[in-house]
Write a protein that holds these residues in place. Sequence first.
Motif, short mmCIF file in Angstrom:
data_model
loop_
_atom_site.label_atom_id
_atom_site.label_comp_id
_atom_site.label_asym_id
_atom_site.label_seq_id
_atom_site.Cartn_x
_atom_site.Cartn_y
_atom_site.Cartn_z
N ASP A 90 5.80 18.51 7.16
CA ASP A 90 4.72 17.93 6.37
C ASP A 90 4.05 16.85 7.21
O ASP A 90 4.64 16.31 8.13
N THR A 91 2.82 16.54 6.89
CA THR A 91 2.07 15.49 7.57
C THR A 91 1.71 14.42 6.55
O THR A 91 1.21 14.74 5.48
N VAL A 92 1.97 13.18 6.90
CA VAL A 92 1.61 12.07 6.02
C VAL A 92 0.23 11.57 6.43
O VAL A 92 -0.08 11.44 7.61
N ARG A 93 -0.63 11.33 5.43
CA ARG A 93 -1.98 10.86 5.68
C ARG A 93 -2.17 9.52 5.00
O ARG A 93 -1.62 9.29 3.93
N LEU A 94 -2.96 8.65 5.60
CA LEU A 94 -3.26 7.32 5.06
C LEU A 94 -4.76 7.24 4.84
O LEU A 94 -5.55 7.51 5.73
N PHE A 95 -5.15 6.90 3.61
CA PHE A 95 -6.56 6.80 3.24
C PHE A 95 -6.89 5.37 2.84
O PHE A 95 -6.09 4.72 2.17
N THR A 96 -8.08 4.90 3.18
CA THR A 96 -8.50 3.56 2.76
C THR A 96 -8.80 3.56 1.27
O THR A 96 -8.91 4.61 0.63
N SER A 97 -8.96 2.39 0.71
CA SER A 97 -9.23 2.26 -0.73
C SER A 97 -10.61 2.80 -1.09
O SER A 97 -10.88 3.07 -2.26
N ASP A 98 -11.49 2.98 -0.11
CA ASP A 98 -12.83 3.50 -0.37
C ASP A 98 -12.86 4.99 -0.67
O ASP A 98 -13.75 5.47 -1.35
N ARG A 99 -11.92 5.74 -0.12
CA ARG A 99 -11.95 7.20 -0.20
C ARG A 99 -10.56 7.74 -0.52
O ARG A 99 -9.78 8.01 0.38
N PRO A 100 -10.21 7.92 -1.78
CA PRO A 100 -8.90 8.49 -2.12
C PRO A 100 -8.79 9.94 -1.63
O PRO A 100 -9.80 10.57 -1.34
N ILE A 117 -3.87 -3.62 3.46
CA ILE A 117 -3.91 -2.22 3.02
C ILE A 117 -3.81 -2.12 1.50
O ILE A 117 -3.43 -1.08 0.96
N SER A 118 -4.19 -3.16 0.82
CA SER A 118 -4.18 -3.17 -0.65
C SER A 118 -5.02 -2.03 -1.21
O SER A 118 -6.17 -1.84 -0.80
N ILE A 134 -0.95 2.15 -2.69
CA ILE A 134 -0.30 0.94 -2.20
C ILE A 134 -0.68 -0.22 -3.11
O ILE A 134 -1.84 -0.38 -3.47
N PRO A 135 0.30 -1.03 -3.52
CA PRO A 135 0.04 -2.11 -4.48
C PRO A 135 -0.97 -3.16 -3.98
O PRO A 135 -1.14 -3.32 -2.76
N PRO A 136 -1.60 -3.87 -4.91
CA PRO A 136 -2.51 -4.96 -4.54
C PRO A 136 -1.77 -6.03 -3.73
O PRO A 136 -0.56 -6.17 -3.83
N GLU A 137 -2.54 -6.77 -2.96
CA GLU A 137 -2.02 -7.88 -2.15
C GLU A 137 -0.94 -7.44 -1.18
O GLU A 137 0.03 -8.16 -0.94
N THR A 138 -1.12 -6.26 -0.60
CA THR A 138 -0.18 -5.76 0.40
C THR A 138 -0.84 -5.80 1.77
O THR A 138 -1.93 -5.25 1.96
N SER A 139 -0.20 -6.46 2.69
CA SER A 139 -0.70 -6.47 4.07
C SER A 139 0.48 -6.28 5.01
O SER A 139 1.62 -6.60 4.67
N ILE A 140 0.18 -5.78 6.18
CA ILE A 140 1.20 -5.61 7.21
C ILE A 140 0.88 -6.62 8.31
O ILE A 140 -0.24 -6.63 8.83
#
Length: 73
Positions: free
Chosen positions: A59-69, A17-18, A33-39
């Motif tokens: 509130d709702t937390v959303r997670l976006f890939t590095s392709d689409r901020p 998830i870098s 999320i910082p570089p070189e981060t994986s779960i």
Amino acid sequence: TTQAIELINTASSAADISGWYIDDSGGQTYYTIPPETSIPASGCAVFSAQLYLNKSSSDTVRLFTSDRPPTDT
């Protein structure tokens, strides 16, 4: 104020998830999320930062890939 978010990987393989983004619903600021981060598989990761989650209402937390901020239209 520092807030924490826990992300859980329910997959059977690690998730890189870098550079992904954590955002609240409708927020103007997001966390990268910082570089070189994986779960790891079936693992979790906790991020503590100024996440700007709404404290006065739900509130709702959303997670976006590095392709689409979150700011990408």
